[in-house]
Design a protein around this motif. Structure first.
Motif, short mmCIF file in Angstrom:
data_model
loop_
_atom_site.label_atom_id
_atom_site.label_comp_id
_atom_site.label_asym_id
_atom_site.label_seq_id
_atom_site.Cartn_x
_atom_site.Cartn_y
_atom_site.Cartn_z
N ILE A 41 -2.08 -8.73 -5.54
CA ILE A 41 -0.73 -8.19 -5.30
C ILE A 41 0.24 -9.35 -5.05
O ILE A 41 1.36 -9.37 -5.57
CB ILE A 41 -0.74 -7.20 -4.12
CG1 ILE A 41 -1.60 -5.97 -4.47
CG2 ILE A 41 0.69 -6.75 -3.77
CD1 ILE A 41 -1.85 -5.02 -3.31
N LYS A 42 -0.21 -10.31 -4.27
CA LYS A 42 0.62 -11.49 -3.98
C LYS A 42 0.94 -12.25 -5.28
O LYS A 42 2.07 -12.67 -5.51
CB LYS A 42 -0.12 -12.40 -3.00
CG LYS A 42 0.70 -13.59 -2.52
CD LYS A 42 -0.06 -14.39 -1.48
CE LYS A 42 0.76 -15.58 -1.00
NZ LYS A 42 0.04 -16.38 0.00
N GLN A 43 -0.09 -12.39 -6.13
CA GLN A 43 0.10 -13.07 -7.41
C GLN A 43 1.10 -12.31 -8.29
O GLN A 43 1.93 -12.91 -8.98
CB GLN A 43 -1.26 -13.20 -8.12
CG GLN A 43 -1.22 -13.81 -9.52
CD GLN A 43 -0.98 -15.31 -9.55
OE1 GLN A 43 -0.51 -15.89 -8.57
NE2 GLN A 43 -1.26 -15.94 -10.67
N HIS A 44 1.04 -10.98 -8.26
CA HIS A 44 1.98 -10.16 -9.03
C HIS A 44 3.41 -10.41 -8.56
O HIS A 44 4.33 -10.57 -9.37
CB HIS A 44 1.61 -8.68 -8.89
CG HIS A 44 2.54 -7.74 -9.59
ND1 HIS A 44 3.02 -7.97 -10.86
CD2 HIS A 44 3.10 -6.56 -9.19
CE1 HIS A 44 3.83 -6.96 -11.21
NE2 HIS A 44 3.90 -6.12 -10.21
N GLY A 45 3.61 -10.46 -7.24
CA GLY A 45 4.94 -10.73 -6.70
C GLY A 45 5.44 -12.11 -7.11
O GLY A 45 6.60 -12.29 -7.52
N ALA A 66 3.31 -3.02 -0.62
CA ALA A 66 4.69 -3.33 -1.03
C ALA A 66 5.19 -4.55 -0.26
O ALA A 66 5.95 -5.37 -0.79
CB ALA A 66 5.60 -2.13 -0.81
N GLY A 67 4.76 -4.68 0.98
CA GLY A 67 5.17 -5.83 1.80
C GLY A 67 4.66 -7.15 1.22
O GLY A 67 5.40 -8.14 1.15
N ALA A 91 9.47 -0.15 8.59
CA ALA A 91 8.64 -1.36 8.71
C ALA A 91 9.20 -2.53 7.91
O ALA A 91 9.15 -3.67 8.36
CB ALA A 91 7.22 -1.05 8.24
N LEU A 92 9.72 -2.26 6.71
CA LEU A 92 10.03 -3.35 5.78
C LEU A 92 11.51 -3.71 5.66
O LEU A 92 11.85 -4.76 5.10
CB LEU A 92 9.48 -3.03 4.39
CG LEU A 92 7.95 -2.94 4.27
CD1 LEU A 92 7.54 -2.48 2.88
CD2 LEU A 92 7.29 -4.28 4.60
N LEU A 93 12.41 -2.88 6.16
CA LEU A 93 13.84 -3.17 5.99
C LEU A 93 14.27 -4.56 6.43
O LEU A 93 15.12 -5.18 5.77
CB LEU A 93 14.71 -2.11 6.69
CG LEU A 93 14.95 -0.81 5.92
CD1 LEU A 93 15.84 0.13 6.71
CD2 LEU A 93 15.53 -1.05 4.53
N PRO A 94 13.70 -5.13 7.51
CA PRO A 94 14.10 -6.49 7.88
C PRO A 94 13.81 -7.53 6.80
O PRO A 94 14.39 -8.62 6.81
CB PRO A 94 13.29 -6.77 9.15
CG PRO A 94 12.95 -5.42 9.70
CD PRO A 94 12.79 -4.53 8.51
N GLU A 95 12.92 -7.21 5.86
CA GLU A 95 12.55 -8.17 4.80
C GLU A 95 13.07 -7.75 3.43
O GLU A 95 12.62 -8.26 2.41
CB GLU A 95 11.02 -8.29 4.69
CG GLU A 95 10.29 -8.46 5.99
CD GLU A 95 8.79 -8.36 5.78
OE1 GLU A 95 8.25 -8.97 4.84
OE2 GLU A 95 8.15 -7.65 6.57
#
Length: 365
Positions: free
Chosen positions: A96-100, A148-149, A201-205
């Motif tokens: 997933i990290k590689q995809h991002g 997603a994070g 959870a994710l809005l700050p990022e």
């Protein structure tokens, strides 16, 4: 800053012809969104983006839907990355990290600075006919937050801004908003325990949020069939006041059935901005973009001012494109293929998504 900055517009074709260039030069839209109709070859795509930047007095958002799987516009000229569902089912955070990372790299190479993902919707049914098939990072809130994070952090690290969608959550929708307005009847507490948790959870990022065209009866009980994208209760009271989001908010495409069937064009433009969106998106009926700019004259000045401030603040984070080279494109493309094989296995990797719009017009847009 001009009112054109509140417009995110589609582009007619693969080249910027002189008429369109003149229109955009006068209008000075805040950003451009590209689709399959704009993508013919790597060199052509980079030239189109360079041309769009050249006619813009203020650095524009150059955006695209590059999620993975069938919603990957760049697969028209390169490899198709695996989709969120395949990566989720494989269950390997490194992939997933590689995809991002690869998504960020390939977008930077062409000059895109904002990707319209990650999708933060929860998949309650992987076969549901609601345009989300294959696009969800999780079947539970925690799975969405985790996966997603990871994707979001890796892509942003490459210098591409992200957009969480479809706020406040399409998961329960039973029809496709490209065609009809979904009505979601969950209570506020049910929404807070499910759909809203990935956002909390994710809005700050997250750099921006896309508001969706579904009606949420819990938030707009007095306005029948009123889309979230036009709802002050959702875009301002929920997203800004309750969840504390200070970033960029944009509508989903206002050229979708869920909007066209319910309100006039003038209403859609004005109410979207009054609701708390900073950018209004017009992807296909490009002859309407000037009209949209005129309709913005009818929106109260303090509301426009706040939107322009958020747009300007977000644009300060835009990163210039990488230097273009075909060798670099080939290298990233090979890495995307390797990721596809690692996720799906050799045999499944060679079977690409069929792009026919039968599942949802989201593929053809």
């Amino acid at each position: 800053m001009s009112l054109g900055q509140l417009l995110l517009t589609g582009v007619p074709g693969p080249e910027l012809d002189s008429d369109t260039a003149a229109r955009f030069k006068k209008l000075q839209p805040g950003g451009f969104i590209l689709f399959g109709r704009n993508i013919k070859s790597p060199e052509q795509l980079r030239k189109l983006i360079d041309d769009l930047r050249d006619i813009s007095k203020i650095e524009p958002f150059i955006t695209i839907d590059q999620e993975g799987g069938r919603v990957s516009r760049l697969r028209l000229i390169g490899q198709e990355p695996p989709n969120a569902q395949a990566l989720r089912d494989k269950g390997d955070p490194a992939l997933i990290k590689q995809h991002g990372k690869l998504t960020g790299q390939i977008l930077r190479l062409f000059g895109f600075n904002l990707d319209l993902c990650p999708v933060l919707d929860i998949s309650y049914d992987d076969t549901a006919d609601n345009s989300l098939k294959g696009r969800c990072w999780g079947k539970t809130t925690q799975q969405v937050i985790d996966n997603a994070g990871i994707f979001n952090r890796a892509m942003r690290k490459e210098g591409v801004l992200s957009c969480a969608k479809h706020f406040p959550g399409y998961g329960p929708a039973e029809c496709d908003p490209h065609e009809f307005l979904p009505v979601i009847t969950k209570s506020r507490s049910e929404m807070e325990m499910s759909e809203l948790m990935p956002y909390t959870a994710l809005l700050p990022e997250i750099d921006s949020v896309m508001t969706c065209h579904s009606n949420y009866t819990a938030y707009d009980p007095d306005r029948g069939r009123w889309p979230a994208s036009l709802s002050h209760n959702i875009c301002t009271k929920l997203l800004r006041d309750q969840l504390g989001f200070e970033g960029l908010a944009m509508t989903d495409d206002l050229d979708m059935g869920a909007i066209l069937n319910e309100v006039t064009f003038e209403q859609a433009i004005q109410e979207a901005v009054r609701a708390g969106n900073d950018l209004v998106m017009i992807c296909h009926r490009l002859e309407m973009v000037e009209q949209a700019r005129q309709h913005l004259d009818g929106v109260e000045h303090p509301i426009i001012h706040d939107a322009l401030v958020r747009i300007e603040k977000t644009k300060k984070r835009l990163v210039a494109p990488d230097k273009f080279s075909l060798d670099r494109f080939d290298a990233i493309n090979k890495d995307i293929w390797d990721l596809r094989v690692a996720t799906l296995g050799e045999e499944k990797a060679s079977v690409l998504s069929v792009e026919d719009g039968k599942r949802s017009p989201v593929e053809l847009y």
